[in-house]
Design an enzyme around this catalytic site. Sequence first.
Site, PDB file in Angstrom:
ATOM      1  N   LYS A   1      24.115  -4.677  32.985  1.00  0.00           N
ATOM      2  CA  LYS A   1      23.121  -5.335  32.124  1.00  0.00           C
ATOM      3  C   LYS A   1      21.722  -5.169  32.710  1.00  0.00           C
ATOM      4  CE  LYS A   1      21.291  -8.233  29.094  1.00  0.00           C
ATOM      5  NZ  LYS A   1      21.418  -9.680  29.224  1.00  0.00           N
TER       6      LYS A   1
ATOM      7  N   ASN B   1      12.580  -3.876  29.866  1.00  0.00           N
ATOM      8  CA  ASN B   1      11.795  -5.100  29.687  1.00  0.00           C
ATOM      9  C   ASN B   1      10.359  -4.944  30.187  1.00  0.00           C
ATOM     10  OD1 ASN B   1      14.375  -6.083  28.929  1.00  0.00           O
ATOM     11  ND2 ASN B   1      13.803  -8.137  29.538  1.00  0.00           N
TER      12      ASN B   1
ATOM     13  N   ASN C   1      19.505 -13.656  33.320  1.00  0.00           N
ATOM     14  CA  ASN C   1      19.323 -12.219  33.475  1.00  0.00           C
ATOM     15  C   ASN C   1      18.959 -11.896  34.926  1.00  0.00           C
ATOM     16  OD1 ASN C   1      19.779 -11.423  30.791  1.00  0.00           O
ATOM     17  ND2 ASN C   1      17.677 -11.901  30.215  1.00  0.00           N
TER      18      ASN C   1
END
Length: 326
Positions: free
Chosen positions: A206, A214, A104
């Site tokens: 993303k 998050n 990520n």
Amino acid sequence: MRICIVGAGAIGGWLGAKLMQAGAEVTLIARGAHLAAIQTHGVTIVYGDGRREVVRPTLATDDMTVAGPHDMVIVTVKAHSLTKLVAPMRALYGPDTAVVFAQNGIPWWYFFRHGGPYEGRRIEAVDPGGVIAAHTEIERVIGCVVYPAAIIEQPGVIRHIEGNRFTLGEPDGSRSERTRRLSQLLAAAGLRAPVKTDIRNEIWLKLWGNLSLNPISALTRATLDRIIADRGTHTLAATMMAEAQQVAEALGVRFLVSIEQRLQMAAEIGAHKTSMLQDIEAKRPTEIDALLGAVVELADLTGVPAPTIRAIYAVTSLLDRVNCGS
């Protein structure tokens, strides 16, 4: 094709299991109780409808020298773990081994084969001291954006939450034979694996959700659905995303969906704990530097103020350090 998964946790273990079902010869690099369970019982995948599948890898080990060279290495550890792994990972490389980095956030290779004024620039937040670049030839690198969500339910048992897309792309934007072959193999495993010539656009799409949702989840302990439904946190996420869009567009990135469309994509996942919240609860280090630290560094580079991102990075970084006892 001989494939090695480095970091066969939730995503890596599930991906490895799918590749095995497609006929690939797969080695899993794991550790601890999870590795012991895989060695004894194989990998068990549990789906939302209650189905369970058990597959056994060709080899499961924590020793990369035992595994030896493979055709392709897929690295699914979190970004902050890479610096300790890149040197031992060289035992997995042959002359033509490709390495798929499936992390990520902003990848360490972002400006390599990028073109333009920042070509070859190192991003300190994700490659401190240049350790990763020093041990990894850029010719080996394939970019990957990971969309599925999964958790380790217990050692050796992985629950698939949702998603099946792994977007692939070469750093230089070319359509290579190796990415085509990997895409075909992933498709044979029942996964979606489009090959993009603009992988950095996909990375930011993303990241757009990850960099906002998050840390908010880590700070509030809320699941995605509650963050997006709450007016205050919805506005905070949208503000962070707008600042990130300024940074990305200054680097030539194009967003093909709106902020609200991206938030709706996340809302459809439902009452899901983000990976960062799971890390906080487990008192593990988070991906804060790849998700936000790198964006702050890029904001400095491009002259974008990004005050909200900077503030959330500061408080979440401190939470990370306090939570891990440092």
